[in-house]
Scaffold this motif. Structure first.
Motif, PDB file in Angstrom:
ATOM      1  N   ILE A 194       0.761  -1.093  -0.122  1.00 26.79           N
ATOM      2  CA  ILE A 194       0.024   0.000  -0.079  1.00 26.79           C
ATOM      3  C   ILE A 194       0.818   1.149  -0.010  1.00 26.79           C
ATOM      4  CG2 ILE A 194      -1.415   1.130   1.528  1.00 26.79           C
ATOM      5  CD1 ILE A 194      -2.991  -1.394   2.224  1.00 26.79           C
TER       6      ILE A 194
ATOM      7  N   LEU B 148       2.575   1.582  -3.389  1.00 25.82           N
ATOM      8  CA  LEU B 148       1.574   2.145  -4.310  1.00 25.82           C
ATOM      9  C   LEU B 148       1.176   3.513  -4.267  1.00 25.82           C
ATOM     10  CD1 LEU B 148      -1.241  -0.714  -4.542  1.00 25.82           C
ATOM     11  CD2 LEU B 148       0.313  -0.065  -6.261  1.00 25.82           C
ATOM     12  N   TYR B 149       1.186   4.052  -3.182  1.00 26.02           N
ATOM     13  CA  TYR B 149       1.005   5.581  -3.063  1.00 26.02           C
ATOM     14  C   TYR B 149       1.900   6.304  -3.301  1.00 26.02           C
ATOM     15  CZ  TYR B 149      -4.166   5.619  -1.640  1.00 26.02           C
ATOM     16  OH  TYR B 149      -5.556   5.472  -1.569  1.00 26.02           O
TER      17      TYR B 149
ATOM     18  N   SER C  99      -2.410  10.585  -2.188  1.00 27.12           N
ATOM     19  CA  SER C  99      -1.996   9.780  -0.837  1.00 27.12           C
ATOM     20  C   SER C  99      -2.622  10.681   0.498  1.00 27.12           C
ATOM     21  CB  SER C  99      -0.511   9.646  -0.638  1.00 27.12           C
ATOM     22  OG  SER C  99       0.027  11.080  -0.663  1.00 27.12           O
TER      23      SER C  99
ATOM     24  N   LEU D 233      -6.768   3.944  -6.857  1.00 27.86           N
ATOM     25  CA  LEU D 233      -5.942   3.741  -5.792  1.00 27.86           C
ATOM     26  C   LEU D 233      -6.529   3.488  -4.572  1.00 27.86           C
ATOM     27  CD1 LEU D 233      -2.985   6.343  -6.080  1.00 27.86           C
ATOM     28  CD2 LEU D 233      -2.858   3.718  -5.976  1.00 27.86           C
TER      29      LEU D 233
ATOM     30  N   CYS E 165      -6.184  -0.471  -2.467  1.00 25.54           N
ATOM     31  CA  CYS E 165      -5.655  -0.429  -1.463  1.00 25.54           C
ATOM     32  C   CYS E 165      -6.680  -0.765  -0.197  1.00 25.54           C
ATOM     33  CB  CYS E 165      -4.945   0.968  -1.059  1.00 25.54           C
ATOM     34  SG  CYS E 165      -3.433   1.353  -2.283  1.00 25.54           S
ATOM     35  N   THR E 166      -8.025  -0.269  -0.383  1.00 19.09           N
ATOM     36  CA  THR E 166      -8.803  -0.715   0.433  1.00 19.09           C
ATOM     37  C   THR E 166      -8.986  -2.379   0.221  1.00 19.09           C
ATOM     38  OG1 THR E 166      -9.818   1.475   0.529  1.00 19.09           O
ATOM     39  CG2 THR E 166     -11.143  -0.423   1.432  1.00 19.09           C
TER      40      THR E 166
ATOM     41  N   ILE F 150      -6.868  -4.553  -0.570  1.00 24.56           N
ATOM     42  CA  ILE F 150      -5.937  -5.169   0.047  1.00 24.56           C
ATOM     43  C   ILE F 150      -6.010  -5.231   1.566  1.00 24.56           C
ATOM     44  CG2 ILE F 150      -3.332  -4.989   0.425  1.00 24.56           C
ATOM     45  CD1 ILE F 150      -3.142  -3.859  -2.335  1.00 24.56           C
ATOM     46  N   THR F 151      -6.382  -3.936   2.347  1.00 22.38           N
ATOM     47  CA  THR F 151      -6.582  -3.983   3.781  1.00 22.38           C
ATOM     48  C   THR F 151      -7.502  -5.089   4.127  1.00 22.38           C
ATOM     49  OG1 THR F 151      -5.836  -1.456   3.601  1.00 22.38           O
ATOM     50  CG2 THR F 151      -7.133  -2.387   5.599  1.00 22.38           C
TER      51      THR F 151
ATOM     52  N   VAL G 110      -5.491   1.412   4.613  1.00 22.53           N
ATOM     53  CA  VAL G 110      -6.624   2.386   4.106  1.00 22.53           C
ATOM     54  C   VAL G 110      -7.869   1.793   4.130  1.00 22.53           C
ATOM     55  CG1 VAL G 110      -7.182   3.359   1.637  1.00 22.53           C
ATOM     56  CG2 VAL G 110      -4.741   2.926   1.952  1.00 22.53           C
TER      57      VAL G 110
END
Length: 422
Positions: free
Chosen positions: A65, A68-69, A77, A101, A105-106, A108-109, A321
């Motif tokens: 994450i 990526l940001y 970001s 993004l 990323c959410t 992934i979290t 995220v």
């Protein structure tokens, strides 16, 4: 007479432009919210099935994450802070890269077991889409205060598209930028966008949580006193959550000295162990599992509200995220289940009050919280939500999970006037 007709024509043309923009924003955001929500449901299902191998990958997921940001994000970001800065006139525009993004990323979290909400992504989606629609529309028709109007419209669409509570979404977007102020110049476009986004995401298969709660206790002085006492406790719970996030972020920033990779990897290890030991994922995700458990008569623990709040605070403060609203719903529900027998009231009734009031306290909003309760649990409970949420709002000490929210409207408008003169 001609002048009057000309002004009326201009006014109606602006209304038509706002309505059309609201339809476009609501439709686009509804589609994106449906895709985001359905993929998030898949991530939640995979996490539940393969929790043990996935949770130990949480530190690596955190590092991904950050990468990526840093690589693609740039201004994106800043997340919700950037949304507020654009809405308050401190920044010019939201980059469209915020949308993919924030979504990825959410996911992934949530896939790897972090404890976080999802509304932050929905609001960013809506805000980024509306910001770019405003840029296109501005070429042929300039809307007064267009940047702020369209941003609020997008926020309403994002919230409604994901949670499918359009009335709450409208007033959340109108209230949240400046505490104590309602941005009624965005009311029409926000209403069109919110109902459109909610309808579109529903047609595309995105579900919503709804549980009709019946309470036949009437209205009496003893009940009003109990509601007031509950409002105070829910208000303090929301304050504890929002202040906890603020202090945790500050503390971890100081502890790790701004080293984002180190912070998220080390805290990812800590969170993985904690979430594994604490009932193997009970406090992972948005908290909807806890809400469904409490309203479905499942096994409940008195400390659920504390641990869910703590895990969410640590997850978000570490750099993962997500959002805070869905966890606020869960914290309020769990606390309501704990308080119900102490006040001699039906558990489902108090859980519903907590669901709405802790959300209102944590976000420093009032009307949105009342409508959240009514849309989710039934409009028959509207008077009870009103009393509890009003008291919770008064006793939240003017705190909010959104650090960029303006708390003093007079100072904000004074500063805005200076910027316009310059």
């Amino acid at each position: 007479m001609k002048k009057l007709l000309w002004h009326l024509g201009q006014e109606y043309r602006t209304i038509l432009a706002l309505g059309t923009a609201g339809l476009i924003i609501g439709g686009v955001v509804g589609v994106v919210a449906a895709v985001f929500g359905r993929v998030l449901d898949l991530c939640t299902g995979m996490r539940a099935e393969y929790f043990q191998p996935l949770i130990f990958c949480l530190p690596a997921a955190g590092a991904l994450i950050v990468w990526l940001y840093r690589t693609l994000g740039r201004a994106a970001s800043k997340g919700m802070n950037l949304v507020f800065q654009v809405g308050l006139g401190e920044e010019a525009k939201l980059p469209i890269r915020m949308v993919p993004l924030a979504m990825v990323c959410t996911w992934i979290t949530h896939l790897f077991g972090g404890s976080a909400g999802r509304e932050g992504v929905a609001i960013q989606i809506g805000a980024a889409v509306s910001s770019n629609v405003e840029t296109v529309l501005d070429r042929w028709w300039r809307v007064p205060d267009g940047r702020q109007v369209f941003l609020i419209t997008g926020m309403a669409a994002g919230f409604a598209g994901l949670f499918r509570t359009p009335l709450a979404a409208i007033f959340f977007a109108l209230e949240v930028l400046i505490a104590g102020e309602l941005e009624y110049n965005a009311l029409f476009s926000s209403a069109v966008a919110a109902f459109t986004a909610s309808t579109v995401s529903g047609l595309l298969g995105l579900g919503r949580f709804h549980h009709e709660v019946v309470f036949s206790g009437g209205v009496s002085i003893p009940l009003l006193l109990k509601l007031a006492a509950l409002g105070i406790l829910f208000g303090l719970a929301g304050t504890l959550f929002s202040e906890g996030i603020r202090q945790a972020r500050r503390g971890l920033e100081k502890l790790f000295g701004g080293h984002s990779y180190r912070k998220i990897v080390i805290m990812g290890c800590v969170l993985a162990v904690l979430l594994m030991l604490l009932w193997q994922g009970r406090y992972s995700g948005t908290g909807e599992n806890l809400v469904e458990l409490y309203f479905g008569g499942g096994e409940c623990f008195w400390y659920d509200w504390i641990l869910k709040g703590a895990m969410t605070i640590l997850t978000l403060a570490s750099g993962f995220v997500g959002g805070e609203v869905a966890p606020l719903y869960a914290v309020g529900t769990c606390l309501g289940g704990l308080l119900a027998p102490l006040f001699g009231l039906p558990p489902l009734f108090v859980q519903a009050l907590g669901y709405a009031a802790v959300f209102g306290s944590g976000t420093n909003t009032l009307i949105a919280a009342i409508f959240v309760g009514a849309e989710v649990f039934g409009f028959a409970l509207l008077p009870y939500f009103a009393v509890t949420c009003i008291i919770a709002y008064i006793f939240n000490m003017n705190k909010s999970i959104f650090a960029a929210q303006k708390k003093n409207p007079a100072e904000y408008f004074q500063a805005l006037g200076k910027r316009k003169k310059e």
